[in-house]
Motif scaffolding. Structure first.
Motif, PDB file in Angstrom:
ATOM      1  N   ARG A  65       2.820   0.023  10.121  1.00  0.00           N
ATOM      2  CA  ARG A  65       2.585  -0.021   8.675  1.00  0.00           C
ATOM      3  C   ARG A  65       3.095   1.268   8.016  1.00  0.00           C
ATOM      4  NH1 ARG A  65      -1.456  -0.082   5.081  1.00  0.00           N
ATOM      5  NH2 ARG A  65      -2.561   1.480   6.267  1.00  0.00           N
ATOM      6  N   ALA A  74       4.622   9.013  -2.050  1.00  0.00           N
ATOM      7  CA  ALA A  74       3.950   8.479  -3.227  1.00  0.00           C
ATOM      8  C   ALA A  74       2.976   7.364  -2.857  1.00  0.00           C
ATOM      9  CB  ALA A  74       4.974   7.962  -4.242  1.00  0.00           C
ATOM     10  N   LEU A  75       3.215   6.709  -1.737  1.00  0.00           N
ATOM     11  CA  LEU A  75       2.296   5.661  -1.286  1.00  0.00           C
ATOM     12  C   LEU A  75       1.104   6.248  -0.531  1.00  0.00           C
ATOM     13  CD1 LEU A  75       4.804   2.913  -0.083  1.00  0.00           C
ATOM     14  CD2 LEU A  75       3.236   2.768  -2.009  1.00  0.00           C
ATOM     15  N   GLY A  76       1.131   7.572  -0.324  1.00  0.00           N
ATOM     16  CA  GLY A  76      -0.008   8.206   0.329  1.00  0.00           C
ATOM     17  C   GLY A  76       0.165   8.430   1.818  1.00  0.00           C
ATOM     18  N   ARG A 123       1.279  10.695   4.952  1.00  0.00           N
ATOM     19  CA  ARG A 123       1.609  12.088   5.283  1.00  0.00           C
ATOM     20  C   ARG A 123       2.932  12.053   6.035  1.00  0.00           C
ATOM     21  NH1 ARG A 123      -3.603  14.910   4.828  1.00  0.00           N
ATOM     22  NH2 ARG A 123      -5.183  13.290   4.912  1.00  0.00           N
ATOM     23  N   ARG A 126       2.841  14.991  -6.403  1.00  0.00           N
ATOM     24  CA  ARG A 126       2.337  15.564  -5.150  1.00  0.00           C
ATOM     25  C   ARG A 126       3.396  15.589  -4.056  1.00  0.00           C
ATOM     26  NH1 ARG A 126       0.078  12.675  -1.047  1.00  0.00           N
ATOM     27  NH2 ARG A 126       0.992  11.062  -2.285  1.00  0.00           N
ATOM     28  N   ARG A 143      -7.445  13.199  -0.512  1.00  0.00           N
ATOM     29  CA  ARG A 143      -6.739  12.420   0.503  1.00  0.00           C
ATOM     30  C   ARG A 143      -5.531  11.752  -0.127  1.00  0.00           C
ATOM     31  NH1 ARG A 143     -10.550   8.408   3.400  1.00  0.00           N
ATOM     32  NH2 ARG A 143      -8.508   7.438   3.483  1.00  0.00           N
ATOM     33  N   PRO A 144      -4.371  11.786   0.554  1.00  0.00           N
ATOM     34  CA  PRO A 144      -3.151  11.221  -0.037  1.00  0.00           C
ATOM     35  C   PRO A 144      -3.327   9.788  -0.535  1.00  0.00           C
ATOM     36  CG  PRO A 144      -2.618  12.363   1.999  1.00  0.00           C
ATOM     37  CD  PRO A 144      -4.112  12.400   1.857  1.00  0.00           C
ATOM     38  N   THR A 145      -4.040   8.959   0.238  1.00  0.00           N
ATOM     39  CA  THR A 145      -4.175   7.570  -0.201  1.00  0.00           C
ATOM     40  C   THR A 145      -5.091   7.458  -1.419  1.00  0.00           C
ATOM     41  OG1 THR A 145      -5.759   7.356   1.601  1.00  0.00           O
ATOM     42  CG2 THR A 145      -3.613   6.337   1.923  1.00  0.00           C
ATOM     43  N   ALA A 197      -2.871   8.156  -4.193  1.00  0.00           N
ATOM     44  CA  ALA A 197      -1.884   7.083  -4.326  1.00  0.00           C
ATOM     45  C   ALA A 197      -2.484   5.809  -4.906  1.00  0.00           C
ATOM     46  CB  ALA A 197      -1.246   6.786  -2.966  1.00  0.00           C
ATOM     47  N   GLY A 225       1.191   6.430  -9.088  1.00  0.00           N
ATOM     48  CA  GLY A 225       2.320   5.857  -8.356  1.00  0.00           C
ATOM     49  C   GLY A 225       3.608   6.526  -8.801  1.00  0.00           C
ATOM     50  N   GLY A 285       3.969  -1.797  -1.521  1.00  0.00           N
ATOM     51  CA  GLY A 285       3.242  -1.006  -2.519  1.00  0.00           C
ATOM     52  C   GLY A 285       1.739  -1.035  -2.296  1.00  0.00           C
ATOM     53  N   TYR A 288       0.239  -0.292   0.380  1.00  0.00           N
ATOM     54  CA  TYR A 288      -0.136   0.622   1.472  1.00  0.00           C
ATOM     55  C   TYR A 288      -1.440   1.389   1.229  1.00  0.00           C
ATOM     56  CZ  TYR A 288       0.043   4.299   4.933  1.00  0.00           C
ATOM     57  OH  TYR A 288      -0.280   5.150   5.948  1.00  0.00           O
ATOM     58  N   PRO A 289      -1.566   2.083   0.085  1.00  0.00           N
ATOM     59  CA  PRO A 289      -2.782   2.899  -0.067  1.00  0.00           C
ATOM     60  C   PRO A 289      -4.070   2.084  -0.181  1.00  0.00           C
ATOM     61  CG  PRO A 289      -1.455   2.956  -2.062  1.00  0.00           C
ATOM     62  CD  PRO A 289      -0.632   2.262  -1.026  1.00  0.00           C
ATOM     63  N   GLN A 334      -4.766  -0.432   1.843  1.00  0.00           N
ATOM     64  CA  GLN A 334      -5.090  -0.992   3.148  1.00  0.00           C
ATOM     65  C   GLN A 334      -5.488   0.132   4.081  1.00  0.00           C
ATOM     66  OE1 GLN A 334      -1.293  -2.808   3.682  1.00  0.00           O
ATOM     67  NE2 GLN A 334      -1.852  -4.635   2.558  1.00  0.00           N
ATOM     68  N   GLY A 335      -6.028  -0.247   5.221  1.00  0.00           N
ATOM     69  CA  GLY A 335      -6.480   0.789   6.141  1.00  0.00           C
ATOM     70  C   GLY A 335      -6.270   0.349   7.559  1.00  0.00           C
ATOM     71  N   GLN A 394       1.277  -1.307  -6.331  1.00  0.00           N
ATOM     72  CA  GLN A 394       0.423  -0.197  -5.919  1.00  0.00           C
ATOM     73  C   GLN A 394      -0.809  -0.121  -6.820  1.00  0.00           C
ATOM     74  OE1 GLN A 394       2.788   3.328  -5.314  1.00  0.00           O
ATOM     75  NE2 GLN A 394       1.011   4.646  -5.042  1.00  0.00           N
TER      76      GLN A 394
END
Lengths: 347, 288
Positions: free
Chosen positions: A228, A242-244, A246, B64, B84-86, B89, B93, B114, B116-117, B119-120, B169
């Motif tokens: 993913r 930008a999608l978070g 790292r 960022r 946290r980046p997500t 995000a 966007g 888009g 991604y942030p 989901q986990g 996103q």
């Protein structure tokens, strides 16, 4: 929380499900073909066995000493090496290609296999310490090669082209150094090393094989979980960030995982050329980009198992596996070079 | 959907992205130095400036993507680098200048990335994800392309698909780095109209870098004009843009007249050739 249903939402969901069903089906077919080849390659030889004899013995379901000897002692190591190295090279190749957004960016092309080969050959020729050293040295060589490429190509980030060009340069350096090492060696050792350098799944020692299989069992699932992230990273660093994601950490993790897979496959079977290069694009063509990692693993395994069958049985003289993969891979590479530039992509 | 939506509509006005004393750069050079800037919530902000003035760098810093050398970028009062980046995000966007479309990827698959942030490790694809993708395809008019390969699309279609990915996103702030580059003029207008729709109908805060000054002045609620890594002026285009500002920022001798369509400032360059003798008619925009 309820979500309002619209025709478009239904269509999007239906399309996604259809796509997933197709992907699952194709991947399962690839698994089945891999298994059939894995069993088939153990049936054929001077004494032909039935599939049930092979399966019964390989999975310890039956107890027949003579069959066990043929399967477990003679044929299983070769088949397992082909399976393991194919799975490893398929995944590693596609991770590199997707991370660097370039079909040329496979580890055998950018000097990772070259680094592993140089160190493994040196270990074979000069240490005489046996299998543990070969695996460890191949791993060391691949790691050093990838670190060297990463550092030399680094300029505030990594771009596909610079990584590939630096990698090809280093690959040439490793080839030259390997030639030098072999030239310095004793004649008999040198011939053994040359055979190893072509790549053959029949030459793996038990330690290299076990290490490879453990690595495949552990690292392939990790790669599938990370896919993913790979899907975000391949949109470019800025988009992934930008999608978070790292970016540096994820990319290093994925590269390291692939480098380990390539190194251990190389330690076990030698540098099987072109497998990592062609497995990924075939998988992408079959199942699309998003779900391609598992497919690539099994395409890789199918290529190596088939190449080994052809090399051992279909030709008048038994040849090393690498000769067959090379003969198939080289025309593909030429086709690739011709089309990549025409379409103006590959950066 | 009611509770969540009303929460979010309230949120729309409150997410606050700003930079304090922000210095950004590459290698040995500072591109943007000691800047204080705020992205006004609920508005369309456009950053303009000559090449290499730091406008893209500022946008990337706000998103960022660059580590500040001094100062901080604050999202709702907390440094984006401490979150946290997500988490960031899900609120901010960015559509980068040159995103990469992988081989063999379909429109629906790309737009889905888009998500991604949202989901986990264990929460993979959900009905909410499908809904967000469908909405993004609908808003950008790309629904009928969903099954196509990206590589088979025209430049204008492709850019709309990238915007759809950024929309999927589902962030309240959307930053875009030169989204109209490489597009024909009709597709530029179409895209900017689309972004305006998103701002007005979905309450999204939009900040983007644009090259075309006249389109920038037309579509911006808030304009930021930059030169040598500093802000020359900012505010409503009609209030802050005149010939002197354009000449200062771009080194271009020009007249600024009201745009006959939108009434926003329209830059008419003075070239060395093709200048007719100045008459009162030429000064008067009414005659255009």
């Amino acid at each position: 929380m309820s979500i309002v249903e619209t025709p478009l939402r239904r269509a999007v969901r239906a399309q996604r499900r259809a796509h997933r069903a197709r992907t699952t089906t194709i991947t399962l077919v690839l698994v089945a073909v891999t298994f059939a080849l894995f069993v088939g390659t153990m049936m054929i030889g001077s004494y032909v066995l039935s599939p049930w004899e092979v399966i019964g013995s390989a999975f310890r379901l039956t107890d027949d000493p003579s069959v066990d000897f043929i399967v477990l002692d003679l044929r299983l190591p070769t088949a397992a090496t082909a399976l393991g190295s194919g799975l490893a090279l398929g995944v590693a190749g596609l991770v590199f290609q997707r991370l660097l957004a370039n079909p040329l960016a496979s580890p055998d092309f950018v000097g990772i296999s070259g680094g592993a080969s140089l160190f493994a050959v040196s270990a074979i020729l000069f240490t005489g310490w046996g299998a543990v050293t070969t695996s460890a040295m191949a791993l060391l060589g691949a790691l050093l090669a990838s670190i060297a490429i990463y550092l030399l190509a680094w300029r505030g980030g990594i771009t596909g082209y610079r990584f590939i060009l630096v990698g090809i340069g280093l690959s040439q350096l490793f080839t030259a150094l390997t030639g030098y090492v072999i030239a310095r060696a004793d004649l008999n050792d040198a011939r053994e090393a040359m055979t190893w350098l072509v790549g053959s799944v029949g030459s793996a020692g038990p330690f290299e094989l076990r290490t490879l299989l453990v690595a495949v069992a552990v690292l392939l699932p990790v790669a599938f979980v990370l896919s993913r992230r790979l899907g975000a990273l391949e949109l470019g660093d800025d988009a992934a960030s930008a999608l978070g994601v790292r970016v540096e950490r994820s990319r290093l993790g994925l590269l390291a995982l692939s480098v380990v897979l390539v190194a251990l496959a190389t330690a076990a079977a030698g540098p099987l050329s072109f497998v990592a290069l062609i497995a990924g694009p075939i998988a992408v063509r079959l199942v699309g980009n998003a779900a391609s990692l598992p497919a690539a693993a099994f395409v890789g395994a199918i290529i190596v198992l088939t190449a080994d069958l052809v090399a051992q049985h279909a030709l008048p003289v038994a040849l090393p596996t690498g000769v067959v993969t090379g003969a198939v891979g080289a025309p593909y590479l030429i086709w690739l070079l011709a089309t990549v530039n025409r379409e103006g992509r590959g950066g | 959907m009611t509770d969540r939506t009303s929460d979010r509509l309230q949120d729309d006005r409150t997410h606050d992205l700003r930079a304090e004393d922000l210095t950004l750069g590459y290698a040995d050079t500072d591109v943007v130095s000691h800047l204080d800037v705020q992205v006004p919530p609920g508005q369309v902000t456009v950053i303009v400036g000559a090449n290499a003035c730091g406008k893209s760098t500022l946008l990337r810093g706000l998103a960022r993507l660059l580590k500040p050398r001094t100062g901080t970028v604050l999202l709702d009062g907390t440094s984006v680098h401490d979150q946290r980046p997500t988490d960031v995000a899900r609120v901010v966007g960015l559509l980068p200048q040159t995103p990469v479309a992988p081989d063999g990827i379909t429109v629906a698959d790309l737009v889905g990335r888009g998500r991604y942030p949202h989901q986990g490790w264990f929460r993979r694809w959900s009905a909410e994800d499908d809904a967000a993708v469908a909405q993004a395809l609908e808003a950008t008019g790309t629904a009928e392309l969903a099954d196509r390969q990206i590589t088979a699309l025209s430049g204008g279609q492709r850019q709309r698909v990238w915007v759809a990915m950024a929309l999927a996103q589902d962030t309240d702030l959307l930053l875009l780095d030169e989204p109209t580059t490489y597009l024909d003029i009709n597709h530029q207008v179409e895209l900017l109209d689309l972004l305006t729709d998103l701002n007005r109908e979905h309450g999204k805060t939009i900040a983007m870098v644009l090259h075309d000054l006249n389109l920038a002045f037309r579509y911006a609620d808030h304009i930021i004009a930059m030169k040598h890594g500093a802000i020359v002026t900012q505010g409503r285009p009609a209030d802050v843009i005149d010939a002197d500002v354009v000449e200062d920022v771009f080194g271009l001798a020009c007249q600024v007249v009201p745009d006959p369509v939108s009434g926003t400032p329209l830059v008419v360059p003075r070239s060395r050739h093709h200048v007719r003798a100045l008459t009162s008619e030429a000064e008067s925009p009414a005659a255009v």
